[in-house]
Design a protein around this motif. Sequence first.
Motif, PDB file in Angstrom:
ATOM      1  N   LYS A   1       0.827  -1.205   0.000  1.00 12.28           N
ATOM      2  CA  LYS A   1       0.000   0.000   0.000  1.00 12.28           C
ATOM      3  C   LYS A   1       0.863   1.257   0.000  1.00 12.28           C
ATOM      4  O   LYS A   1       0.545   2.244  -0.678  1.00 12.28           O
ATOM      5  CB  LYS A   1      -0.937  -0.015   1.204  1.00 12.28           C
ATOM      6  N   ILE A   2       1.952   1.208   0.760  1.00 10.03           N
ATOM      7  CA  ILE A   2       2.873   2.349   0.758  1.00 10.03           C
ATOM      8  C   ILE A   2       3.475   2.538  -0.626  1.00 10.03           C
ATOM      9  O   ILE A   2       3.583   3.664  -1.132  1.00 10.03           O
ATOM     10  CB  ILE A   2       3.982   2.126   1.808  1.00 10.03           C
ATOM     11  N   LEU A   3       3.861   1.436  -1.266  1.00 14.00           N
ATOM     12  CA  LEU A   3       4.430   1.500  -2.618  1.00 14.00           C
ATOM     13  C   LEU A   3       3.426   2.081  -3.612  1.00 14.00           C
ATOM     14  O   LEU A   3       3.777   2.943  -4.432  1.00 14.00           O
ATOM     15  CB  LEU A   3       4.864   0.101  -3.049  1.00 14.00           C
TER      16      LEU A   3
ATOM     17  N   ALA B   1      11.875   6.653  -2.227  1.00 12.30           N
ATOM     18  CA  ALA B   1      10.847   5.987  -1.424  1.00 12.30           C
ATOM     19  C   ALA B   1      10.275   4.782  -2.160  1.00 12.30           C
ATOM     20  O   ALA B   1      10.018   3.725  -1.567  1.00 12.30           O
ATOM     21  CB  ALA B   1       9.734   6.972  -1.074  1.00 12.30           C
ATOM     22  N   ILE B   2      10.064   4.925  -3.481  1.00 12.61           N
ATOM     23  CA  ILE B   2       9.556   3.813  -4.292  1.00 12.61           C
ATOM     24  C   ILE B   2      10.544   2.660  -4.289  1.00 12.61           C
ATOM     25  O   ILE B   2      10.174   1.489  -4.107  1.00 12.61           O
ATOM     26  CB  ILE B   2       9.269   4.288  -5.727  1.00 12.61           C
ATOM     27  N   ASP B   3      11.815   2.957  -4.489  1.00 11.90           N
ATOM     28  CA  ASP B   3      12.841   1.906  -4.511  1.00 11.90           C
ATOM     29  C   ASP B   3      12.910   1.177  -3.162  1.00 11.90           C
ATOM     30  O   ASP B   3      13.046  -0.051  -3.112  1.00 11.90           O
ATOM     31  CB  ASP B   3      14.202   2.512  -4.849  1.00 11.90           C
ATOM     32  N   LYS B   4      12.803   1.934  -2.073  1.00 11.74           N
ATOM     33  CA  LYS B   4      12.871   1.333  -0.737  1.00 11.74           C
ATOM     34  C   LYS B   4      11.668   0.419  -0.488  1.00 11.74           C
ATOM     35  O   LYS B   4      11.820  -0.718   0.000  1.00 11.74           O
ATOM     36  CB  LYS B   4      12.920   2.436   0.318  1.00 11.74           C
ATOM     37  N   ALA B   5      10.459   0.900  -0.831  1.00 13.29           N
ATOM     38  CA  ALA B   5       9.253   0.087  -0.622  1.00 13.29           C
ATOM     39  C   ALA B   5       9.267  -1.150  -1.507  1.00 13.29           C
ATOM     40  O   ALA B   5       8.891  -2.245  -1.076  1.00 13.29           O
ATOM     41  CB  ALA B   5       8.004   0.928  -0.891  1.00 13.29           C
ATOM     42  N   LEU B   6       9.720  -0.992  -2.751  1.00 12.72           N
ATOM     43  CA  LEU B   6       9.774  -2.130  -3.671  1.00 12.72           C
ATOM     44  C   LEU B   6      10.750  -3.182  -3.158  1.00 12.72           C
ATOM     45  O   LEU B   6      10.483  -4.393  -3.246  1.00 12.72           O
ATOM     46  CB  LEU B   6      10.185  -1.651  -5.061  1.00 12.72           C
ATOM     47  N   SER B   7      11.870  -2.739  -2.630  1.00 13.22           N
ATOM     48  CA  SER B   7      12.845  -3.673  -2.068  1.00 13.22           C
ATOM     49  C   SER B   7      12.260  -4.424  -0.876  1.00 13.22           C
ATOM     50  O   SER B   7      12.472  -5.636  -0.726  1.00 13.22           O
ATOM     51  CB  SER B   7      14.103  -2.914  -1.647  1.00 13.22           C
ATOM     52  N   SER B   8      11.495  -3.719  -0.032  1.00 14.89           N
ATOM     53  CA  SER B   8      10.875  -4.364   1.130  1.00 14.89           C
ATOM     54  C   SER B   8       9.841  -5.398   0.703  1.00 14.89           C
ATOM     55  O   SER B   8       9.771  -6.498   1.258  1.00 14.89           O
ATOM     56  CB  SER B   8      10.217  -3.307   2.024  1.00 14.89           C
ATOM     57  N   VAL B   9       9.020  -5.064  -0.309  1.00 11.98           N
ATOM     58  CA  VAL B   9       8.007  -6.002  -0.803  1.00 11.98           C
ATOM     59  C   VAL B   9       8.667  -7.258  -1.357  1.00 11.98           C
ATOM     60  O   VAL B   9       8.254  -8.390  -1.063  1.00 11.98           O
ATOM     61  CB  VAL B   9       7.125  -5.326  -1.874  1.00 11.98           C
ATOM     62  N   ASP B  10       9.728  -7.090  -2.142  1.00  7.92           N
ATOM     63  CA  ASP B  10      10.419  -8.244  -2.719  1.00  7.92           C
ATOM     64  C   ASP B  10      11.026  -9.126  -1.627  1.00  7.92           C
ATOM     65  O   ASP B  10      10.942 -10.359  -1.685  1.00  7.92           O
ATOM     66  CB  ASP B  10      11.514  -7.771  -3.672  1.00  7.92           C
ATOM     67  N   ALA B  11      11.625  -8.502  -0.621  1.00  9.38           N
ATOM     68  CA  ALA B  11      12.236  -9.267   0.465  1.00  9.38           C
ATOM     69  C   ALA B  11      11.193 -10.042   1.254  1.00  9.38           C
ATOM     70  O   ALA B  11      11.411 -11.212   1.632  1.00  9.38           O
ATOM     71  CB  ALA B  11      13.008  -8.323   1.386  1.00  9.38           C
ATOM     72  N   LEU B  12      10.030  -9.418   1.510  1.00  9.42           N
ATOM     73  CA  LEU B  12       8.976 -10.095   2.263  1.00  9.42           C
ATOM     74  C   LEU B  12       8.366 -11.243   1.451  1.00  9.42           C
ATOM     75  O   LEU B  12       8.005 -12.284   2.017  1.00  9.42           O
ATOM     76  CB  LEU B  12       7.894  -9.090   2.654  1.00  9.42           C
TER      77      LEU B  12
END
Length: 576
Positions: free
Chosen positions: A192-194, A391-402
């Motif tokens: 949702k943040i992404l 911010a997009i890159d950080k959120a995308l990285s978090s989604v991929d890791a999860l």
Amino acid sequence: MKSFRFENIWMLSHRDKKARKVNFHPKKNLLRGRNHTGKTSLIRSLFETLGAKPQGKLESWDENTASLLEFSVDGSHFFALHQNGRRALFNADREMIVATSNFGEWSQAFCDVTKFNLVFTDKKESEIRSADPACFFLPFYVNQDGSWQSEWSTFNGLKRFSSPWGAILEYFTGVCPPEYYRARAERAQESKILDEHRREYRLLERAIERFSRTLPLFGPKVSAENFADEIALLTKEVNELNQKQEVLRSAAVREQDLLSSLEQQIRLADDALAAYDHDAKYLRAGDSEPLICPTCNAEHTKSFLDLLNFAEDARVLRELAGRLRDDANQVRRRCDAALAELNSLNENYQRISRLLDTRKGELKFQDVVGSIGAESAFAAFEAERKQLQEAIDKALSSVDALEEKMKSLRAAKRTRAILDDFRSYYVAGRVALQLPSVDASKMKLTGRPDLSGSGGPRSILAYYAALWRTCQGATGTYDIPVVIDSPNQQAQDDINLPAVLKFIAKELPKDMQLIVGLETSTDFPFDKEIHLDVKYSMLREDQWDEAEQIVEPLLKAMYATMSSDVAESDDETTGR
């Protein structure tokens, strides 16, 4: 596997000056009494004391009745106190852990002492929330008002979570460990943040485009930093155009090659059809001479079958030619679309070239003055763009890791083994409950049966029993008491009701705690029988004094703590 047990419950009505204490056996308990003798009131008090409110309402029941429940978690004893929405939790020495009227705070305290760490996404606030006591007891309580149907409606309030049923069942059966659901909830939040960052980025791009129509962002720059930013922007745009151009060129070349091949096949098919027309005309000629083989000089007459086969070959060839033309038309459209996109890219190249050409001319004072406002806007836009992209890159990285974490936590082999056990238990339960055998090879954990008539409750019982046996297996996470109120649903006859009672008494896991509410006595063995025999008066006057001595001091401690918390909050608000 963690163990949870009901030990004792005290209920106290100050209005009626009546009370009741009930002690539960660690295994099989029979709660026997006719209608309106208080079976459901007693059972509901167990769950309401702990914060899980069942569906339905009670008549002639004092809403201010205080209830004190002693329960144990892996041998450690606790006391939960409840009165009209206010709750307190005490340890084995009756020292207060928490006192609150806030349901979220109480749920967190309950989850802490039970080590129940399932989490969900709250649908309204879109935040990760810990599961509540209703989630903890949902698979293990079969009540009269909401459990004997085809939907999960045992407790109130569960719909505030996003699709909790499957996660709850998978949690207790061990399909996925608790860490999986925490990762899933975190991924939903990060997604949702992404999406929000991406939406803001698109809005920013449109704002820049609209702004550039009235005040050009390109031109002479007073600030060297802004000039460098503009060059970087142009370079980025050119690189993106190059990448798109390469993709479109490759696509256009492939489509043109395919189109040439199809056109060649169409020409060959048309030539073959022309030859067919000439040969068919010859074969149909009635006065033509017999066909003579040039090798052996054998004569062949023209049979009807030969003509028919020849005509069928021609029909197939015509259909092939038609399909080839359809394919060619589709390829031609795709090729035209690719060429059109290439042309639009060329227009962008020309636009960038014109912008670069303006830097070669002589600067004018008017150009500099007109550029100052655009330069400031450009700097602000570019700073915002970089911030959003980070911010997009950080959120995308978090989604991929999860997502990678979730894949590693959910083992397909273990899931299949658990589902196979659950399905076999369900089929065996149906047979024991005198229901026809069914194919359950594709049945899901959440696949509650939906049968009408007397077979409906028995199929639901077989389904619940399959869940309980699976939860008691090697992969289960908790050993939680099973409460059934009441098994005599939909007018079970004198054949089916004994089968139901026998199934409950003998076929369920032996080591789990069981509490069954029943209207009549039974010959099947239970470890303890609690008999309720007075209508509309489950609480008794002769138990008031003993219960008051135990419950009243804890009630006073709860209200004193809550009053102290309110006073401290008022002091902070007023600044005293």
